[in-house]
Scaffold this motif. Sequence first.
Motif, PDB file in Angstrom:
ATOM      1  N   CYS A   1      52.767 134.419 -55.694  1.00  0.00           N
ATOM      2  CA  CYS A   1      53.938 135.272 -55.434  1.00  0.00           C
ATOM      3  C   CYS A   1      54.259 136.004 -56.737  1.00  0.00           C
ATOM      4  O   CYS A   1      53.994 135.499 -57.826  1.00  0.00           O
ATOM      5  CB  CYS A   1      55.099 134.391 -54.992  1.00  0.00           C
ATOM      6  SG  CYS A   1      56.696 135.224 -54.858  1.00  0.00           S
TER       7      CYS A   1
ATOM      8  N   THR B   1      56.893 136.270 -58.190  1.00  0.00           N
ATOM      9  CA  THR B   1      57.789 135.468 -59.026  1.00  0.00           C
ATOM     10  C   THR B   1      56.992 134.602 -60.007  1.00  0.00           C
ATOM     11  O   THR B   1      57.417 134.406 -61.153  1.00  0.00           O
ATOM     12  CB  THR B   1      58.713 134.618 -58.130  1.00  0.00           C
ATOM     13  OG1 THR B   1      59.494 135.516 -57.347  1.00  0.00           O
ATOM     14  CG2 THR B   1      59.622 133.721 -58.941  1.00  0.00           C
TER      15      THR B   1
ATOM     16  N   LEU C   1      61.616 136.112 -65.894  1.00  0.00           N
ATOM     17  CA  LEU C   1      62.525 135.159 -65.244  1.00  0.00           C
ATOM     18  C   LEU C   1      62.466 133.880 -66.074  1.00  0.00           C
ATOM     19  O   LEU C   1      61.452 133.586 -66.697  1.00  0.00           O
ATOM     20  CB  LEU C   1      62.097 134.902 -63.790  1.00  0.00           C
ATOM     21  CG  LEU C   1      62.141 136.111 -62.836  1.00  0.00           C
ATOM     22  CD1 LEU C   1      61.563 135.754 -61.471  1.00  0.00           C
ATOM     23  CD2 LEU C   1      63.556 136.642 -62.673  1.00  0.00           C
TER      24      LEU C   1
ATOM     25  N   HIS D   1      54.505 128.221 -55.937  1.00  0.00           N
ATOM     26  CA  HIS D   1      55.599 127.797 -55.047  1.00  0.00           C
ATOM     27  C   HIS D   1      55.376 128.221 -53.594  1.00  0.00           C
ATOM     28  O   HIS D   1      56.320 128.373 -52.845  1.00  0.00           O
ATOM     29  CB  HIS D   1      56.937 128.320 -55.595  1.00  0.00           C
ATOM     30  CG  HIS D   1      57.068 129.805 -55.642  1.00  0.00           C
ATOM     31  ND1 HIS D   1      56.402 130.591 -56.551  1.00  0.00           N
ATOM     32  CD2 HIS D   1      57.779 130.656 -54.884  1.00  0.00           C
ATOM     33  CE1 HIS D   1      56.715 131.841 -56.365  1.00  0.00           C
ATOM     34  NE2 HIS D   1      57.539 131.926 -55.343  1.00  0.00           N
TER      35      HIS D   1
ATOM     36  N   PHE E   1      70.533 126.057 -57.356  1.00  0.00           N
ATOM     37  CA  PHE E   1      69.244 126.708 -57.078  1.00  0.00           C
ATOM     38  C   PHE E   1      68.447 127.004 -58.349  1.00  0.00           C
ATOM     39  O   PHE E   1      67.264 126.683 -58.439  1.00  0.00           O
ATOM     40  CB  PHE E   1      69.453 128.005 -56.283  1.00  0.00           C
ATOM     41  CG  PHE E   1      68.149 128.632 -55.837  1.00  0.00           C
ATOM     42  CD1 PHE E   1      67.573 128.294 -54.628  1.00  0.00           C
ATOM     43  CD2 PHE E   1      67.465 129.531 -56.657  1.00  0.00           C
ATOM     44  CE1 PHE E   1      66.354 128.838 -54.221  1.00  0.00           C
ATOM     45  CE2 PHE E   1      66.236 130.078 -56.265  1.00  0.00           C
ATOM     46  CZ  PHE E   1      65.683 129.727 -55.042  1.00  0.00           C
TER      47      PHE E   1
ATOM     48  N   PHE F   1      63.849 126.496 -61.211  1.00  0.00           N
ATOM     49  CA  PHE F   1      63.286 127.151 -62.411  1.00  0.00           C
ATOM     50  C   PHE F   1      63.431 126.297 -63.668  1.00  0.00           C
ATOM     51  O   PHE F   1      62.983 126.697 -64.725  1.00  0.00           O
ATOM     52  CB  PHE F   1      63.985 128.493 -62.657  1.00  0.00           C
ATOM     53  CG  PHE F   1      63.612 129.574 -61.667  1.00  0.00           C
ATOM     54  CD1 PHE F   1      62.598 130.474 -61.954  1.00  0.00           C
ATOM     55  CD2 PHE F   1      64.273 129.684 -60.454  1.00  0.00           C
ATOM     56  CE1 PHE F   1      62.254 131.472 -61.050  1.00  0.00           C
ATOM     57  CE2 PHE F   1      63.932 130.681 -59.541  1.00  0.00           C
ATOM     58  CZ  PHE F   1      62.922 131.574 -59.841  1.00  0.00           C
TER      59      PHE F   1
ATOM     60  N   PHE G   1      60.145 125.259 -58.096  1.00  0.00           N
ATOM     61  CA  PHE G   1      60.490 125.319 -56.668  1.00  0.00           C
ATOM     62  C   PHE G   1      60.233 123.958 -55.991  1.00  0.00           C
ATOM     63  O   PHE G   1      59.799 123.887 -54.847  1.00  0.00           O
ATOM     64  CB  PHE G   1      59.710 126.433 -55.954  1.00  0.00           C
ATOM     65  CG  PHE G   1      60.273 127.822 -56.194  1.00  0.00           C
ATOM     66  CD1 PHE G   1      60.230 128.387 -57.453  1.00  0.00           C
ATOM     67  CD2 PHE G   1      60.835 128.560 -55.162  1.00  0.00           C
ATOM     68  CE1 PHE G   1      60.745 129.655 -57.696  1.00  0.00           C
ATOM     69  CE2 PHE G   1      61.356 129.837 -55.391  1.00  0.00           C
ATOM     70  CZ  PHE G   1      61.308 130.376 -56.665  1.00  0.00           C
TER      71      PHE G   1
ATOM     72  N   CYS H   1      57.405 131.124 -49.187  1.00  0.00           N
ATOM     73  CA  CYS H   1      58.274 132.001 -49.993  1.00  0.00           C
ATOM     74  C   CYS H   1      58.226 133.446 -49.512  1.00  0.00           C
ATOM     75  O   CYS H   1      59.174 133.936 -48.925  1.00  0.00           O
ATOM     76  CB  CYS H   1      57.948 131.922 -51.479  1.00  0.00           C
ATOM     77  SG  CYS H   1      59.080 132.978 -52.433  1.00  0.00           S
TER      78      CYS H   1
ATOM     79  N   ALA I   1      63.241 141.105 -57.143  1.00  0.00           N
ATOM     80  CA  ALA I   1      63.912 140.609 -58.355  1.00  0.00           C
ATOM     81  C   ALA I   1      63.357 141.305 -59.591  1.00  0.00           C
ATOM     82  O   ALA I   1      62.232 141.025 -60.000  1.00  0.00           O
ATOM     83  CB  ALA I   1      63.715 139.101 -58.463  1.00  0.00           C
TER      84      ALA I   1
ATOM     85  N   THR J   1      68.319 135.776 -51.193  1.00  0.00           N
ATOM     86  CA  THR J   1      67.294 134.866 -51.727  1.00  0.00           C
ATOM     87  C   THR J   1      66.602 134.173 -50.554  1.00  0.00           C
ATOM     88  O   THR J   1      67.272 133.673 -49.634  1.00  0.00           O
ATOM     89  CB  THR J   1      67.956 133.799 -52.638  1.00  0.00           C
ATOM     90  OG1 THR J   1      68.546 134.445 -53.757  1.00  0.00           O
ATOM     91  CG2 THR J   1      66.914 132.797 -53.147  1.00  0.00           C
ATOM     92  N   GLU J   2      65.255 134.167 -50.601  1.00  0.00           N
ATOM     93  CA  GLU J   2      64.453 133.412 -49.632  1.00  0.00           C
ATOM     94  C   GLU J   2      64.881 133.682 -48.187  1.00  0.00           C
ATOM     95  O   GLU J   2      64.861 132.784 -47.329  1.00  0.00           O
ATOM     96  CB  GLU J   2      64.532 131.901 -49.932  1.00  0.00           C
ATOM     97  CG  GLU J   2      63.962 131.508 -51.292  1.00  0.00           C
ATOM     98  CD  GLU J   2      62.429 131.576 -51.363  1.00  0.00           C
ATOM     99  OE1 GLU J   2      61.800 131.676 -50.302  1.00  0.00           O
ATOM    100  OE2 GLU J   2      61.897 131.541 -52.485  1.00  0.00           O
TER     101      GLU J   2
HETATM  102  C1  CXF Z   1      62.883 134.294 -56.161  1.00  0.00           C
HETATM  103  C2  CXF Z   1      63.084 135.582 -56.853  1.00  0.00           C
HETATM  104  C3  CXF Z   1      63.910 135.376 -58.102  1.00  0.00           C
HETATM  105  C4  CXF Z   1      65.199 134.685 -57.824  1.00  0.00           C
HETATM  106  C5  CXF Z   1      65.019 133.431 -57.039  1.00  0.00           C
HETATM  107  C6  CXF Z   1      64.161 133.607 -55.826  1.00  0.00           C
HETATM  108  N1  CXF Z   1      62.172 134.427 -54.995  1.00  0.00           N
HETATM  109  C7  CXF Z   1      60.953 133.911 -54.814  1.00  0.00           C
HETATM  110  O1  CXF Z   1      59.912 134.196 -55.315  1.00  0.00           O
END
Ligand code: CXF
Length: 368
Positions: free
Chosen positions: A42, A44, A53, A63, A109, A114, A137, A170, A288, A312-313
Amino acid sequence: MARTATAAVVPEVGAPFALTGVTLDAPRPDEVVVRLVAAGLCHTDLSVRAGKLPSPFPVVLGHEGAGVVEEVGYRVTSVVPGDKVLLSFTSCGACGNCLAGHPAYCAGFLPLNFGGARADGTGTINGADGRVAGHFFGQSSFATYALTDERSLVKVAPDAPLDLLAPLGCGIQTGAGTVLNVLRPEIGSTLAVFGVGAVGLAAVMAAALGGPSRIVAVDVVPERLELARELGATDVVDARGPDVAAALRELTGGAGVDYAVEASGNVAALRAAIDALALRGTCAIVGAPAFGTTVPVDVNGLLGGKRIVGVTEGDADPRRFVPLLADLVSRGALPLDKLVRRYPFVDIEKAVLATERGEVVKAVLTFE
Ligand code: CXF
Ligand code: ZN
């Protein structure tokens, strides 16, 4: 019991994935050891690796895991060894939003997903030189085995194709959930999706299940726009054009779109998505950008009943929503096979490169 695994460790910000031998702690009472069969890549994962991030390093990312349960802690009730599972994000299960069925807005969260460690700060993975951040995750699935939270797991059927379904945890959940759980576009409405990577295409496919009479895909890559058409977009707009919002207004008889999904993480696209809204229209922000990114908006332009909502998600509870998506895939209504390209785990850097070049929509790593 503690067990050894091969993990794709990112040693420091910006460094390549390095396949490394690690040791996973023994599962706690509410934890599960999963043998990975597949794991989706992903954006992310790549944003964290690039330092956009937050995360401690060295770290094991991943994840969108999918695999088979190997071992369960004594308090685990939802799975037994041998069950096939998909892995999704984790949540505390006890805060107001978790109890209300919105675990993507869990009060914990960010630290839980994270923070590189369990809620109590303890780590789950050791490398030769000491602790490696894990619990990404609730899973850290770029490894042959993952120590997961029970809350991250979704049990699927014994014949479920794990190397196809892994991205449900995800990316697909995020795009489809944004449409089906949050926007819920009514019949005859108009909806635009900005950025048709895996998340945006999932939004297109979900919108095509019913509701909107116009589904407009917006992107800079012509092949992606073609794929979006194949998956249900009625119209496409080249985002490199001079005025994307004007193009969307023109497509909708001057009104603008009732719903916009911003899935690119690009601030210019977000501006265009907001500018393209019809009166009482809603823009869902899903992409994001780097932490700290801000976007100026024309305040008066919003006064016509327009809404902007961050998602989110897909605001999904994975244990309810992911099985519904798996069922749609099995019935051919979510043709994930058009997005997925498989890579052996050892070729993770090839998968990353192809993803960064935009050559593949959804890379899925496969394990022996
Ligand atoms: C994430 C994107 C950044 C913030 C939390 C959720 N999504 C998944 O990849
Ligand atoms: Zn993701």
